[in-house]
Design an enzyme around this catalytic site. Structure first.
Site, PDB file in Angstrom:
ATOM      1  CB  VAL A  96      37.444 -27.717  13.525  1.00 45.53           C
ATOM      2  CG1 VAL A  96      38.732 -27.227  11.959  1.00 45.53           C
ATOM      3  CG2 VAL A  96      36.487 -28.050  12.482  1.00 45.53           C
TER       4      VAL A  96
ATOM      5  CD  GLN B 166      23.534 -14.683  16.182  1.00 44.86           C
ATOM      6  OE1 GLN B 166      22.181 -15.542  15.190  1.00 44.86           O
ATOM      7  NE2 GLN B 166      24.150 -14.784  16.566  1.00 44.86           N
TER       8      GLN B 166
ATOM      9  NE  ARG C 245      32.792 -13.531  18.521  1.00 49.93           N
ATOM     10  CZ  ARG C 245      32.218 -13.226  19.538  1.00 49.93           C
ATOM     11  NH1 ARG C 245      32.838 -12.606  21.357  1.00 49.93           N
ATOM     12  NH2 ARG C 245      30.654 -13.297  19.738  1.00 49.93           N
TER      13      ARG C 245
ATOM     14  N   GLY D  30      36.057 -24.957   9.797  1.00 46.85           N
ATOM     15  CA  GLY D  30      35.329 -24.952  10.579  1.00 46.85           C
ATOM     16  C   GLY D  30      33.759 -25.383  10.159  1.00 46.85           C
ATOM     17  CG  HIS D  31      30.893 -21.998   9.106  1.00 48.22           C
ATOM     18  ND1 HIS D  31      32.018 -21.116   9.508  1.00 48.22           N
ATOM     19  CD2 HIS D  31      30.435 -21.327   9.889  1.00 48.22           C
ATOM     20  CE1 HIS D  31      31.319 -20.330  10.104  1.00 48.22           C
ATOM     21  NE2 HIS D  31      30.330 -20.340  10.601  1.00 48.22           N
TER      22      HIS D  31
ATOM     23  CG  LEU E  12      31.026 -20.122   5.953  1.00 47.58           C
ATOM     24  CD1 LEU E  12      29.415 -19.067   5.662  1.00 47.58           C
ATOM     25  CD2 LEU E  12      30.207 -21.111   4.607  1.00 47.58           C
TER      26      LEU E  12
END
Length: 295
Positions: free
Chosen positions: A170, A60, A181, A35-36, A32
């Protein structure tokens, strides 16, 4: 509060539902960041209870790939941002032997970022969490606009009683969107990647001035990207419903770009759903770059 299993989470959710409280959810892979935190903050403000799920959805990722995250740090960030509870799980719970159900949306998941980005699997993971947690509202960032739009479509098509809320991207003040990433990229590398946003925003402004030929627009914007150590993968303008490339710009659309950096495909995008966004720009949240960036 940390709920360490699906059973513990279900008991908590049932109790919240029994009392008639509204639930806002944020579903994450872990690792996290701020942005989270913005997603969680909005879920907490707009609902009685905010639940954050932390699970690196194994479908994923390519086989053998491990996702680097620190659960204790994620719990701390989520609770500090306003979460009422953090629910974690594992592969044994989430994908027991014989699991075989996926959300199918034809080939839409291939059209925006390509098959290697596993949009179908991301949508499947989000829909499973929504079915499990039965939220009043679930929150998705515009940074991952492809997933956000496909989840919203799946919720509508499956008649799920949940409002999907989009939360602005964000960004650092150099334009780079915060992403797990990029958490080990240096300050100079982030500054280099900022030219993707510069190109995307240039495209938006040119379209607002009346330009509409996508080929000409992309050609001009590509010249603004001067990578030294990275490589531009693509710049595209796509229809926001079909994700198909446009020849002439029409609302609503997505401007999306990607670069290859350290073996990763790094994305940025601007979602333009209406004329106001086209003229004024998206309602991004801007924050300072940290003092130290990278490993």
């Amino acid at each position: 509060m940390h709920l360490e299993s699906l059973a513990a989470g279900k008991a908590y959710i049932r109790e919240v539902a029994r009392t008639g409280q509204t639930i806002g959810t944020v579903h994450t892979l872990g690792a996290l960041h701020l942005g989270h935190a913005e997603l969680i903050r909005r879920a907490a403000i707009e609902n009685d209870v905010a639940i954050v799920t932390v699970y690196p959805n194994k479908i994923q990722f390519e086989p053998g790939v491990s996702y680097d995250f620190n659960l204790e740090e994620d719990i701390w960030l989520a609770l500090r941002a306003g979460a009422s509870a953090v629910l974690s799980s594992n592969d044994t719970e989430m994908f027991p032997a014989g699991y075989r159900t996926f959300v199918s949306q034809d080939d839409y998941h291939l059209r925006l970022d390509g098959p290697q980005e596993h949009l179908k699997e991301a949508v499947t993971g989000a829909i499973r969490w929504i079915c499990y947690s039965r939220p009043t509202r679930s929150y998705f960032g515009l940074k991952d606009i492809g997933q956000a739009l496909l989840v919203k479509r799946a919720v509508a098509d499956l008649l799920l009683d949940c409002e999907i809320r989009f939360v602005p991207t964000v960004r650092y003040k150099n334009g780079v969107p915060i992403s797990s990433r990029l958490r080990r990229f240096s300050r100079s590398e982030l500054d280099e990647l900022s030219c993707i946003f510069t190109a995307l925003n240039h495209l938006r402004k040119e379209i607002a001035r009346g330009a509409s030929c996508v080929k000409d627009l992309i050609g001009a914007a590509t010249s603004l990207i001067a990578f030294r150590q990275f490589k531009l993968d693509f710049l595209r303008i796509v229809d926001a419903d079909s994700f198909e490339d446009l020849e002439q710009v029409k609302l609503p659309f997505i401007i999306v770009g990607a670069a290859m950096a350290h073996g990763l495909r790094v994305f940025d995008s601007i979602y333009v759903p209406d004329q106001d966004t086209l003229v004024d720009g998206p309602p991004d949240v801007w924050i300072d770059l940290p003092e130290t960036v990278g490993a």
